[in-house]
Design a protein around this motif. Sequence first.
Motif, short mmCIF file in Angstrom:
data_model
loop_
_atom_site.label_atom_id
_atom_site.label_comp_id
_atom_site.label_asym_id
_atom_site.label_seq_id
_atom_site.Cartn_x
_atom_site.Cartn_y
_atom_site.Cartn_z
N ASP A 229 -1.94 20.31 -5.07
CA ASP A 229 -1.77 18.88 -5.31
C ASP A 229 -0.79 18.62 -6.45
OD1 ASP A 229 -3.44 17.96 -3.31
OD2 ASP A 229 -5.23 18.10 -4.56
N TYR B 116 -12.47 16.06 -4.00
CA TYR B 116 -11.93 17.15 -3.18
C TYR B 116 -13.03 17.73 -2.30
CZ TYR B 116 -9.79 21.70 -2.06
OH TYR B 116 -9.29 22.81 -1.43
N ALA C 277 -12.10 19.35 -9.35
CA ALA C 277 -11.56 18.75 -8.13
C ALA C 277 -12.68 18.16 -7.27
CB ALA C 277 -10.78 19.79 -7.34
N SER D 196 -2.59 25.24 -7.34
CA SER D 196 -3.18 23.92 -7.23
C SER D 196 -2.15 23.04 -6.52
CB SER D 196 -3.53 23.35 -8.61
OG SER D 196 -4.12 22.08 -8.51
#
Length: 449
Positions: A335, A277, A272, A333
């Motif tokens: 997302d 991220y 990520a 997670s």
Amino acid sequence: MRKYFGTDGVRGRVGEFPMTPDFAMKLGWAAGQVLGAEGVKEVLIGKDTRASGYMLESALEAGFSAAGVNIALVGPLPTPGVAYLTSTFRADAGVVISASHNPFYDNGIKIFAQGGLKLSDSQEQEIEGWLQVAIESGMTCVESDKLGKARRIDDAAGRYTEYCKATLPSTLSLNGLKIVVDSANGAAYKVAPAVYRELGAELISIHDTPNGVNINAGCGATSMQSLRAAVLEHQADVGIALDGDADRLMMVDNTGAVVDGDELLYLLAKDAQSTGYTGGVVGTQMSNLGLEHALHALGVPFQRANVGDRYVMEQLKATGWRLGGEGSGHLLSLDHTATGDAVIASLRVLTCLLQQQMNLFDAKQGMQKLPQTLINVRFKPYGEASPLESPAVKQVVAEVESRLGGNGRVLLRKSGTEPLIRVMVEATNAQAADAAATDIADVIRASVG
């Protein structure tokens, strides 16, 4: 303080309080009173493959109906699948009948809001208040024309399978990968093999023939020996282990070594970060110190929550971060999914490996775990003072912490899913961790008789 709800709903041995049909019916009725007052018109009920699921499903159905709440039944389906379909079918709440990684003779009931969000503590306390009314005074029943109606959804597994497959980027496939999947004879026994096979993997499926009593029996995410053997026997690239309700993921690399939730969370965080991220990672008090050190080396912030994926989720919401999880394999997670989902988490890991053109063995090398010993001590959960309050237990913990100095950690906690005290010791070497955990566990056993 909640009396019946643990960190993951209500659990116990089937046939013993609280896992009886009478209690399940009253729990459904009590939940119907609370959720119905909040505007809930329909709940979606799923279960794993335990034989007792049929009994508890019928009892819950009766309780919700008596409270005037409609019911949609999806049959055996992973916990995250029930969460997803609760939204897809526009149900107002979901219920899963499962004891997750526990043996077949246990079962549990967990209730969540639309989108898979766990009920708040205040909602659970209110449900417990209505439970006491039902236990002490009996249930009421709405008028016959207002009773909840039940319907069965036949294509639930297919819908969830397609949802999982869609989380693998369309530019990738699993072609060329040989994967062994262990479904723990549990809720994902149909879904998980279908997902990997339909995405192109050469698949070897084990422990996918549930009979009502073999769920988690020497298989799945809590018993990795047969998966490790199968990976080596078939010279597979990777092994994937789910637990009974498929919200927990463990993996095996091509050498047969187990890759746990802490290591998988590190891989996801590293990937990520490489794609932009900028947030941090939430672990728990049980997360290995090696994870914290590895994330620090990457410059990724790390915080610890209480044990339980609901507390990880709460801290993710508070921080605005998107990644979190537990060493036991609950991975979040946000997302990609709103709940812990073992199948989707495995696809996220496989995506990382495919994009980096690495195998799992090489990808995990950036994190070095500290030796960690965990010992479970059984105790009676009702009507008994907590062993953790024993002066003898407090004394031995203080002695062990002094012995370890600043080179280790001690954590004692009650399990939220089983009548166990979990003793965890982390040290710079395995022998020191084993000895310290044994010393503490022996004193706890003596304190509970």
